[in-house]
Design a protein around this motif. Structure first.
Motif, PDB file in Angstrom:
ATOM      1  N   TRP A   1       0.895  -1.144   0.096  1.00  0.00           N
ATOM      2  CA  TRP A   1      -0.074   0.065  -0.001  1.00  0.00           C
ATOM      3  C   TRP A   1       0.836   1.235  -0.034  1.00  0.00           C
ATOM      4  CZ3 TRP A   1      -0.539  -4.271   3.216  1.00  0.00           C
ATOM      5  CH2 TRP A   1      -1.868  -5.116   2.912  1.00  0.00           C
ATOM      6  N   ASN A   2       0.280   2.373  -0.411  1.00  0.00           N
ATOM      7  CA  ASN A   2       1.077   3.522  -0.199  1.00  0.00           C
ATOM      8  C   ASN A   2       1.102   4.096   1.224  1.00  0.00           C
ATOM      9  OD1 ASN A   2      -1.418   5.163   0.315  1.00  0.00           O
ATOM     10  ND2 ASN A   2      -1.686   5.328  -1.844  1.00  0.00           N
ATOM     11  N   GLY A   3       1.744   5.119   1.529  1.00  0.00           N
ATOM     12  CA  GLY A   3       1.943   5.597   2.887  1.00  0.00           C
ATOM     13  C   GLY A   3       0.628   5.914   3.607  1.00  0.00           C
ATOM     14  N   GLU A   4      -0.231   6.516   3.078  1.00  0.00           N
ATOM     15  CA  GLU A   4      -1.276   7.010   3.501  1.00  0.00           C
ATOM     16  C   GLU A   4      -2.320   5.796   3.891  1.00  0.00           C
ATOM     17  OE1 GLU A   4      -3.498   9.624   0.979  1.00  0.00           O
ATOM     18  OE2 GLU A   4      -2.429  11.357   1.597  1.00  0.00           O
ATOM     19  N   GLN A   5      -2.438   4.912   3.118  1.00  0.00           N
ATOM     20  CA  GLN A   5      -3.109   3.601   3.298  1.00  0.00           C
ATOM     21  C   GLN A   5      -2.286   2.761   4.477  1.00  0.00           C
ATOM     22  OE1 GLN A   5      -3.052   2.139  -0.811  1.00  0.00           O
ATOM     23  NE2 GLN A   5      -5.180   2.264  -1.244  1.00  0.00           N
ATOM     24  N   ALA A   6      -1.341   2.822   4.293  1.00  0.00           N
ATOM     25  CA  ALA A   6      -0.341   1.746   5.503  1.00  0.00           C
ATOM     26  C   ALA A   6      -0.655   2.707   6.717  1.00  0.00           C
ATOM     27  CB  ALA A   6       1.005   2.056   5.400  1.00  0.00           C
ATOM     28  N   ILE A   7      -0.855   4.024   7.104  1.00  0.00           N
ATOM     29  CA  ILE A   7      -1.312   4.562   8.220  1.00  0.00           C
ATOM     30  C   ILE A   7      -2.775   4.055   8.621  1.00  0.00           C
ATOM     31  CG2 ILE A   7      -1.796   6.702   9.467  1.00  0.00           C
ATOM     32  CD1 ILE A   7       0.442   7.846   7.599  1.00  0.00           C
ATOM     33  N   GLN A   8      -3.667   4.167   7.710  1.00  0.00           N
ATOM     34  CA  GLN A   8      -5.099   3.748   7.875  1.00  0.00           C
ATOM     35  C   GLN A   8      -5.160   2.375   8.470  1.00  0.00           C
ATOM     36  OE1 GLN A   8      -7.050   4.454   4.421  1.00  0.00           O
ATOM     37  NE2 GLN A   8      -6.932   6.518   4.547  1.00  0.00           N
ATOM     38  N   LEU A   9      -4.351   1.306   7.990  1.00  0.00           N
ATOM     39  CA  LEU A   9      -4.348  -0.122   8.263  1.00  0.00           C
ATOM     40  C   LEU A   9      -3.542  -0.051   9.525  1.00  0.00           C
ATOM     41  CD1 LEU A   9      -3.767  -1.544   4.692  1.00  0.00           C
ATOM     42  CD2 LEU A   9      -5.838  -1.663   6.253  1.00  0.00           C
ATOM     43  N   GLY A  10      -2.757   0.784   9.980  1.00  0.00           N
ATOM     44  CA  GLY A  10      -1.940   0.435  11.322  1.00  0.00           C
ATOM     45  C   GLY A  10      -0.596  -0.150  10.931  1.00  0.00           C
TER      46      GLY A  10
END
Length: 355
Positions: free
Chosen positions: A289-298
């Motif tokens: 995933w990209n960085g933003e998605q990685a943050i959302q997924l924890g």
């Protein structure tokens, strides 16, 4: 009979001794008419050395020129050897990294770049050595792993992750991971050991999975009429040979091994991320995933660069790099040593029967 008359051909009397009072120039003048009267084809014995004077002079000139050339080449090679020796000595005493030179409060930096594998800049040996130095420095307030790697060996990644946990518990210092372009597979295996992970919004993060790749040429060999002759002691010794067919039993065994390594990877991620991880069915499927998605997924905690983490999180803006790097002298010495070793092997092969 006149004693000076030597007209008699049968006389055995010696020739008279020339007048000692005669001057050399007078003798030469007297001999000149007789020499002129001789045929052109007749060469006096005294003139023979003069014929080779030019040849001897040319030989001496060539000999001296060759000697000078040999001396120049010997001097040149001596300078080369002295230069290499000086570079080697300098490399032995040169500082391998930027760390260890400060005692003030600072943020310790360790780079993880490129493929994670033995004998690379991102090998477990080099990374762990840098981590050890960073943790042991009393001035380091925290350690930052700056990661830009697509992953690599799960063994090397696991060794680094284990060492991270040991050093954190021993020195009571926090570790932060800062992702630049990519932190995938084995690189995320390492990052999972950090207390917090910071990314760029466009960073590539994830790929939590394991693979084993290769090629199979059995059908091509059938078409071109090539027979594979493989003899083994042990029914599975030739397992995954690219020129032999894979049996269902062997494929199932390889898949079970990959699944076990995958579960080890998943366990490390779950332990490192804890309750921050928002698991989905695809989280451990190998997707990224990209960085933003990685943050959302924890999978990450926020966006930030090295400077941001040092300034705002660690509160120590001074960054000291502990990453081991070969200096120029070491690279030259290694290349020179490799070429010398290759030359020595060739020389030995030419003299012996090494095969």
């Amino acid at each position: 009979m006149n004693p000076n008359d030597d007209s008699s051909g049968g006389s055995d009397l010696p020739r008279p001794i020339p007048d000692a009072t005669a001057r050399p120039e007078d003798i030469l003048k007297a001999a000149a008419p007789a020499a002129a009267a001789q045929p052109a084809s007749a060469t006096p014995a005294a003139a023979v050395p003069g014929r080779y004077e030019h040849v001897i002079e040319q030989f001496a000139h060539d000999y001296l020129r060759d000697r000078r050339s040999d001396r120049r080449w010997k001097t040149f090679f001596r300078l080369i050897w002295v230069s290499v020796l000086l570079l080697f000595i300098w490399s032995m005493f040169a500082t391998r990294h930027h760390g260890g030179a400060t005692t003030g409060p600072h943020t310790a930096l360790v780079e993880v770049r490129g493929e994670i594998a033995p004998d690379t800049e991102a090998s477990a040996e080099l990374i762990n050595a840098a981590l050890k130095a960073a943790f042991e420095d009393p001035g380091s307030q925290a350690v930052v792993l700056r990661i830009n790697s697509p992953g690599g060996s799960p063994v090397q990644s696991g060794i680094v992750n284990d060492e991270l946990k040991r050093l954190k518990a021993l020195h009571k210092k926090k570790v932060y991971a800062v992702v630049e372009e990519i932190c995938a597979s084995g690189a995320y295996y390492i990052a999972a050991g950090a207390d917090e992970i910071y990314v760029d919004k466009a960073s590539v993060v994830g790929s939590i999975g394991v693979l084993m790749d290769g090629f199979g040429f059995t059908e091509v060999m059938k078409k071109v009429g090539v027979e594979r002759r493989l003899m083994t002691a042990g029914e599975n010794k030739g397992m995954l040979d690219p020129f032999s067919p894979v049996t269902p039993k062997q494929q199932a065994y390889a898949q079970a091994m990959l699944d076990q390594i995958h579960q080890q990877f998943i366990a490390v991620v779950r332990e490192g991320r804890g309750t921050r991880l928002k698991e989905t069915p695809e989280m451990f499927s190998g997707l990224f995933w990209n960085g933003e998605q990685a943050i959302q997924l924890g999978l990450a905690d926020g966006t930030g660069t090295l400077d941001y983490v040092a300034r705002e999180v660690v509160k120590a803006e001074d960054v000291v790099d502990y990453t081991p790097r070969d200096n120029v002298a070491e690279r030259i010495a290694k290349r020179f040593g490799a070429s010398m070793g290759e030359g020595a092997v060739k020389a030995m092969r030419s003299m012996t029967s090494i095969r």
